[in-house]
Design a protein around this motif. Structure first.
Motif, PDB file in Angstrom:
ATOM      1  N   MET A   1       7.909  -1.120  12.820  1.00 24.69           N
ATOM      2  CA  MET A   1       6.606  -1.511  12.281  1.00 24.69           C
ATOM      3  C   MET A   1       6.595  -1.445  10.761  1.00 24.69           C
ATOM      4  SD  MET A   1       4.879  -2.616  14.712  1.00 24.69           S
ATOM      5  CE  MET A   1       3.615  -3.031  13.528  1.00 24.69           C
ATOM      6  N   ALA A   2       7.296  -0.479  10.185  1.00 26.99           N
ATOM      7  CA  ALA A   2       7.388  -0.416   8.717  1.00 26.99           C
ATOM      8  C   ALA A   2       8.014  -1.692   8.178  1.00 26.99           C
ATOM      9  CB  ALA A   2       8.187   0.810   8.294  1.00 26.99           C
ATOM     10  N   GLY A   3       9.031  -2.206   8.877  1.00 26.30           N
ATOM     11  CA  GLY A   3       9.642  -3.469   8.478  1.00 26.30           C
ATOM     12  C   GLY A   3       8.687  -4.637   8.620  1.00 26.30           C
ATOM     13  N   ILE A   4       7.906  -4.634   9.699  1.00 24.90           N
ATOM     14  CA  ILE A   4       6.933  -5.706   9.914  1.00 24.90           C
ATOM     15  C   ILE A   4       5.833  -5.656   8.859  1.00 24.90           C
ATOM     16  CG2 ILE A   4       5.105  -6.473  11.490  1.00 24.90           C
ATOM     17  CD1 ILE A   4       7.029  -5.900  13.796  1.00 24.90           C
ATOM     18  N   TYR A   5       5.383  -4.450   8.497  1.00 29.75           N
ATOM     19  CA  TYR A   5       4.408  -4.327   7.415  1.00 29.75           C
ATOM     20  C   TYR A   5       4.942  -5.004   6.147  1.00 29.75           C
ATOM     21  CZ  TYR A   5       1.503  -0.776   9.819  1.00 29.75           C
ATOM     22  OH  TYR A   5       0.669  -0.107  10.678  1.00 29.75           O
ATOM     23  N   ALA A   6       6.203  -4.707   5.820  1.00 32.86           N
ATOM     24  CA  ALA A   6       6.806  -5.279   4.609  1.00 32.86           C
ATOM     25  C   ALA A   6       6.926  -6.794   4.717  1.00 32.86           C
ATOM     26  CB  ALA A   6       8.180  -4.653   4.371  1.00 32.86           C
ATOM     27  N   GLN A   7       7.334  -7.265   5.887  1.00 33.87           N
ATOM     28  CA  GLN A   7       7.514  -8.704   6.093  1.00 33.87           C
ATOM     29  C   GLN A   7       6.189  -9.451   5.918  1.00 33.87           C
ATOM     30  OE1 GLN A   7       8.663  -9.727  10.125  1.00 33.87           O
ATOM     31  NE2 GLN A   7       7.643 -11.687   9.926  1.00 33.87           N
ATOM     32  N   ILE A   8       5.134  -8.957   6.546  1.00 31.81           N
ATOM     33  CA  ILE A   8       3.837  -9.631   6.474  1.00 31.81           C
ATOM     34  C   ILE A   8       3.230  -9.503   5.082  1.00 31.81           C
ATOM     35  CG2 ILE A   8       1.460  -9.543   7.334  1.00 31.81           C
ATOM     36  CD1 ILE A   8       2.572  -9.000  10.088  1.00 31.81           C
ATOM     37  N   ASP A   9       3.378  -8.344   4.464  1.00 28.28           N
ATOM     38  CA  ASP A   9       2.865  -8.174   3.097  1.00 28.28           C
ATOM     39  C   ASP A   9       3.491  -9.175   2.147  1.00 28.28           C
ATOM     40  OD1 ASP A   9       1.482  -6.100   4.168  1.00 28.28           O
ATOM     41  OD2 ASP A   9       2.427  -4.526   2.970  1.00 28.28           O
ATOM     42  N   ASN A  10       4.790  -9.399   2.292  1.00 32.99           N
ATOM     43  CA  ASN A  10       5.502 -10.322   1.402  1.00 32.99           C
ATOM     44  C   ASN A  10       5.173 -11.776   1.705  1.00 32.99           C
ATOM     45  OD1 ASN A  10       6.789  -8.215   0.033  1.00 32.99           O
ATOM     46  ND2 ASN A  10       8.486  -8.170   1.486  1.00 32.99           N
ATOM     47  N   ALA A  11       5.021 -12.099   2.985  1.00 37.26           N
ATOM     48  CA  ALA A  11       4.810 -13.493   3.366  1.00 37.26           C
ATOM     49  C   ALA A  11       3.347 -13.920   3.267  1.00 37.26           C
ATOM     50  CB  ALA A  11       5.325 -13.733   4.790  1.00 37.26           C
ATOM     51  N   ARG A  12       2.432 -13.036   3.657  1.00 41.58           N
ATOM     52  CA  ARG A  12       1.019 -13.410   3.716  1.00 41.58           C
ATOM     53  C   ARG A  12       0.148 -12.581   2.777  1.00 41.58           C
ATOM     54  NH1 ARG A  12      -0.533 -15.622   8.660  1.00 41.58           N
ATOM     55  NH2 ARG A  12      -2.611 -15.719   7.736  1.00 41.58           N
ATOM     56  N   GLY A  13       0.386 -11.293   2.743  1.00 41.06           N
ATOM     57  CA  GLY A  13      -0.453 -10.394   1.955  1.00 41.06           C
ATOM     58  C   GLY A  13      -0.823  -9.177   2.776  1.00 41.06           C
ATOM     59  N   VAL A  14      -1.132  -8.081   2.089  1.00 41.29           N
ATOM     60  CA  VAL A  14      -1.439  -6.835   2.772  1.00 41.29           C
ATOM     61  C   VAL A  14      -2.716  -6.943   3.596  1.00 41.29           C
ATOM     62  CG1 VAL A  14      -2.753  -5.857   0.861  1.00 41.29           C
ATOM     63  CG2 VAL A  14      -1.550  -4.333   2.423  1.00 41.29           C
ATOM     64  N   TRP A  15      -3.563  -7.921   3.297  1.00 45.08           N
ATOM     65  CA  TRP A  15      -4.819  -8.099   4.029  1.00 45.08           C
ATOM     66  C   TRP A  15      -4.619  -8.767   5.384  1.00 45.08           C
ATOM     67  CZ3 TRP A  15      -3.572 -10.292  -0.653  1.00 45.08           C
ATOM     68  CH2 TRP A  15      -3.202 -11.644  -0.625  1.00 45.08           C
ATOM     69  N   LYS A  16      -3.417  -9.279   5.659  1.00 47.77           N
ATOM     70  CA  LYS A  16      -3.127  -9.868   6.972  1.00 47.77           C
ATOM     71  C   LYS A  16      -2.740  -8.744   7.935  1.00 47.77           C
ATOM     72  CE  LYS A  16      -1.492 -12.542  10.325  1.00 47.77           C
ATOM     73  NZ  LYS A  16      -1.117 -11.451  11.250  1.00 47.77           N
TER      74      LYS A  16
END
Length: 492
Positions: free
Chosen positions: A306-321
């Motif tokens: 999940m830590a990796g997924i947090y990083a992936q989504i933050d980079n691709a979409r933003g922390v608000w996603k």
């Protein structure tokens, strides 16, 4: 004039009109705290109980070594049907190594993770091969080691304990994470990702009993804290089977080779008992057995993924996603298949609001999909969702860093205007990026600062500059309701 000129000539002065800017802090820089093979930079042990930054598995192996080799937990069973021999590998979960840091880091990077911090609290042989809570938290007297070390690193935004699911009791497991949550509350710049504790000895207990029962294994019965604390953490269930390979190498001379002698055989030809003995005279079966070991699924906690997924989504979409509706890469299936009905009491807890985010399998979509996006404060309207909490953490930390330059500046209208403009420009960027709701910036946020607005004359005299910031953060569409009805012929 700002400068006193003493010789004739033409002089250029640049007059700044734009307010200073705010740069968003990193949002997915986790700290992994656990046991490693070594902790060495220049001398043996010089990285023990110290936070060290890495960006790849290559760096991890350089400073912290390899996984804890499996010894006595792997078995290959042969079966012959209609003259066809097959080999099946299995693992005894009660005999497996309890050290999962290396494997968890693999899942972190595979799922989009980047820079992270490692805190090694000991080697695999320490504590008799067990996981000691005191090592993970650190020395309380000196405030050093383990969890205490992460408090010294401002860049860290996530806390993960890869080895913690192998702690001896649920009470100790949740005590560790309670201390981690307390650090988040104190620093207000990080978030805890955790798993539901699941004792291997009780692996066959029905999944909901583990969470909802009145036994000591119930997360909701053990983990305590107010909403102001619990909104700094999220928990996931169940664990996942992955395609990570089991490590069973040993050192021969100066080379690492597969320790085939550590793998037991069942129903092997000539009554052979270990894999190394099969190699001589039974080459075909030997390679078949090796392939079976490679194809084995490894059961791992999901927090590091999940830590990796947090990083992936933050980079691709933003922390608000919201970090949900995403398939976990290299996961083959969750430990339990959970139905929609079974998830109801996990996602929404009417009593204490301690929501559990479930990993589910959906045919045709993915074998391990994250199907939940709530913090442990699942009944709180403000901090119910992970993405909302982490977005506010990002803005709070970013604005805090940017306003440091105004400490000791004159506490007057000129400074207030500069600060207000700086924050408004930053939040406008967030609104344009989709992080804030509203048809206009007035609907999306407000920034208030000034005498009679946020401060009294006494505040000014005492040196206080008080800034009020309000944001309409976007929330995930957790429940999409489609309403269908019969259309009568007379209706237009």
């Amino acid at each position: 004039m700002a400068n006193e000129y003493k010789t004739p000539g033409v002089y250029i002065e640049e007059i700044p009109h734009l307010p200073p800017s705010i740069a968003s802090v990193e949002t997915a820089i986790p700290a992994f705290i656990g046991y490693t093979e070594k902790a060495q930079w220049k001398a043996p042990g010089d990285l023990l109980n110290k936070a060290w930054r890495i960006e790849s598995m290559l760096e991890y192996e350089l400073y912290f070594g390899n996984p804890d080799p499996e010894v006595g937990s792997l078995t290959v069973t042969f079966a012959t049907v209609n003259g066809q021999t097959t080999a099946t590998a299995s693992v005894d979960e009660t005999k497996r190594s309890k050290h999962l840091m290396y494997y968890s880091l693999q899942m972190f990077f595979i799922n989009g993770g980047g820079p992270c911090w490692i805190v090694s609290v000991g080697s695999y042989t320490d504590d008799g091969g067990k996981i000691a809570v005191a090592k993970l938290t650190g020395d309380d007297a000196t405030q050093s080691g383990g969890l205490f070390e992460t408090a010294k690193i401002n860049e860290i935004t996530l806390l993960v304990f890869p080895d913690s699911t192998n702690i001896d009791t649920a009470a100790n497991y949740y005590l560790l994470h309670t201390l981690a949550i307390q650090q988040c509350v104190d620093l207000k710049d990080r978030f805890v990702i955790m798993d539901i504790y699941h004792d291997v000895a009780n692996k066959d207990v029905w999944r909901l009993d583990i969470i909802n029962s009145d036994t000591t294994k119930g997360m909701r019965n053990i983990l305590t804290g107010t909403t102001d604390h619990l909104n700094y953490a999220a928990t996931y269930f169940p664990r996942i089977y992955t395609g990570i390979d089991f490590y069973y190498k040993t050192l021969v001379g100066d080379k690492l080779v597969d320790n085939d002698a550590s793998i037991a055989l069942v129903n092997a030809p000539d009554s052979l008992t270990t894999l190394d003995k099969l190699q001589k005279g039974h080459n075909a079966l030997y390679f078949q057995a090796k392939a079976a070991v490679t194809d084995m699924e490894m059961l791992l906690p999901v927090a590091s993924s999940m830590a990796g997924i947090y990083a992936q989504i933050d980079n691709a979409r933003g922390v608000w996603k919201a970090p949900a509706n995403v398939n976990i890469v290299n996961a083959t299936r969750p430990l339990y298949l959970i139905s929609t009905k079974e998830q109801e009491d996990l996602n929404v807890d009417p009593q204490d609001g301690k929501s559990v985010n479930v990993i589910r399998s959906f045919q045709g979509r993915g074998p391990a999909i994250v199907w939940g996006a709530r913090t442990l404060a699942g009944n709180d309207n403000e901090w119910r969702y992970i993405s909302v909490k982490r977005f506010f953490i990002m803005v709070e930390e970013s604005v805090k860093n940017a306003t440091q330059q105004f400490v000791f500046e004159p506490n007057d209208e000129n400074t207030w205007v500069r600060v207000k403009s700086m924050i408004q420009n930053y939040l406008t960027q967030q609104w344009k990026a989709g992080a804030l709701m509203g048809a206009s910036v007035k609907e999306a946020f407000f920034v208030h600062v000034g005498l009679g607005e946020t401060m009294t004359e006494q505040n000014v005299l005492e040196g206080y500059m008080i800034i009020q910031i309000g944001m309409a953060a976007v929330r995930p569409a957790e429940f999409i309701v489609l309403q269908f009805m019969h259309k009568l012929l007379s209706e237009s």
